[in-house]
Design an enzyme around this catalytic site. Structure first.
Site, PDB file in Angstrom:
ATOM      1  N   GLU A   1       0.837  -1.043  -0.161  1.00  0.00           N
ATOM      2  CA  GLU A   1      -0.364   0.228  -0.157  1.00  0.00           C
ATOM      3  C   GLU A   1       1.026   0.962  -0.144  1.00  0.00           C
ATOM      4  O   GLU A   1       2.143   1.036   0.586  1.00  0.00           O
ATOM      5  CB  GLU A   1      -0.648   0.023   1.193  1.00  0.00           C
ATOM      6  CG  GLU A   1      -1.746   1.040   0.744  1.00  0.00           C
ATOM      7  CD  GLU A   1      -2.724   1.268   2.763  1.00  0.00           C
ATOM      8  OE1 GLU A   1      -3.449   1.576   1.999  1.00  0.00           O
ATOM      9  OE2 GLU A   1      -1.832   0.016   3.995  1.00  0.00           O
TER      10      GLU A   1
ATOM     11  N   LYS B   1      -9.948   0.895  -2.290  1.00  0.00           N
ATOM     12  CA  LYS B   1     -10.054   0.846  -1.090  1.00  0.00           C
ATOM     13  C   LYS B   1     -11.562   1.716  -0.741  1.00  0.00           C
ATOM     14  O   LYS B   1     -11.905   2.405  -0.611  1.00  0.00           O
ATOM     15  CB  LYS B   1      -8.634   1.345  -0.458  1.00  0.00           C
ATOM     16  CG  LYS B   1      -8.377   0.608   1.550  1.00  0.00           C
ATOM     17  CD  LYS B   1      -8.042   1.415   1.837  1.00  0.00           C
ATOM     18  CE  LYS B   1      -7.666   0.908   3.744  1.00  0.00           C
ATOM     19  NZ  LYS B   1      -6.419   1.713   4.431  1.00  0.00           N
TER      20      LYS B   1
ATOM     21  N   CYS C   1      -5.102  -3.265   2.906  1.00  0.00           N
ATOM     22  CA  CYS C   1      -5.235  -3.371   4.293  1.00  0.00           C
ATOM     23  C   CYS C   1      -6.092  -3.662   4.755  1.00  0.00           C
ATOM     24  O   CYS C   1      -6.602  -4.571   5.803  1.00  0.00           O
ATOM     25  CB  CYS C   1      -4.155  -2.300   4.358  1.00  0.00           C
ATOM     26  SG  CYS C   1      -3.607  -0.960   6.309  1.00  0.00           S
TER      27      CYS C   1
END
Length: 280
Positions: free
Chosen positions: A45, A116, A157
């Site tokens: 990331e 995301k 994440c």
């Protein structure tokens, strides 16, 4: 479709605030991965830059950063997952950005893009507030990518804490689940490996988890980039302190035999997956 074994390269980075430096570090490791036979290379990331204000280095997609990664994929003839980069938001939300993953083909073409969807809004044990939503716009779709190597589910994440996302990806055909992360050391020491192995076991998928390491603006990153097989075994891991390259092999036979031993798809009771409430 997952029909033959192939080599994967996972690149753990200690990304700072300078995009040019980050790119040069990424390319050096990509070159090493290619030299060791990697056909798919994955970055963590925020592989482009990590600072206090994402909008200061955000770029449109397509744009300078994404084009540069596409050229790397073509140069080395690999599938390249950029981890995630900071994508400029729309004009009406110019103070905010997207946290965006892009998968490139060996020809440098964009196969799939994922923004995301779960944003990290928490208070850390040290009392600092981390509110990703203050500067980031959540994505609005999940993303699956079909390649000649295998079918890839793309996550970033904090997504790791939402098992329903991974189940949906697996049910739609994912064979490899990618977790590009900047996971904190505070939670990583207790949760990182446990959550990753759970996602592999419960879905019968390979999991490639590529993390940042080092001190960041608000926390220390955990590192410990991992490759986990569908049985939940850790087949490779880096340390928690240093940038590095993890090389591993994905074997379709391991994938198939695990699915045969644990046929969770066939045993699911979707006809009963609802709650009947009773009481006053």
């Amino acid at each position: 479709m997952f029909e033959r074994a192939f080599t994967i390269g996972l690149i753990q980075m200690d990304t700072g605030s300078d995009p040019e430096t980050s790119f040069l570090q990424a390319e050096a490791m990509i070159e090493k991965a290619k030299a060791q036979g990697a056909e798919l290379v994955i970055l963590p990331e925020h592989s482009d830059a990590i600072g206090k204000k994402e909008k200061d280095y955000a770029q449109p997609v397509p744009g300078t950063v994404s084009d540069a990664y596409g050229k790397l994929a073509e140069k080395y003839g690999i599938y390249l997952h950029c981890g995630s980069i900071t994508e400029a938001g729309p004009e009406e939300a110019c103070e905010k950005t997207y946290n965006t993953s892009i998968l490139f083909s060996p020809k440098g073409e964009v196969i799939q893009t994922y923004r995301k969807i779960h944003l990290f809004d928490v208070t850390l044990p040290n009392g600092k507030d981390v509110k990703e939503s203050s500067g980031v716009i959540a994505g609005d779709r999940i993303a699956l990518a079909e390649t000649e190597l295998c079918t890839i589910g793309m996550t970033i994440c904090y997504d790791l804490r939402f098992p329903e996302l991974y189940r949906l990806l697996a049910l739609e055909g994912a064979e490899l689940l990618v977790v590009s992360a900047n996971f904190t050391a505070a939670t990583g020491k207790d949760h990182w490996e446990t959550l990753l192995r759970a996602r592999a076991i419960e879905n019968g998928c390979y999991v490639a988890a590529v993390n940042q390491c080092g001190e960041k603006a608000l926390f220390k990153a955990w590192g410990h980039t991992m490759l986990i097989d569908p049985w939940g075994r850790v087949v490779g891991e880096l340390d928690g302190e240093h940038p590095g390259l993890l090389i591993g092999t994905l074997d379709p036979e391991v994938f198939r035999t695990t699915r045969e031993k644990l046929p969770f798809r066939e045993n699911r009771r979707t006809d009963l997956y609802h709650i009947e409430r009773m009481g006053k």
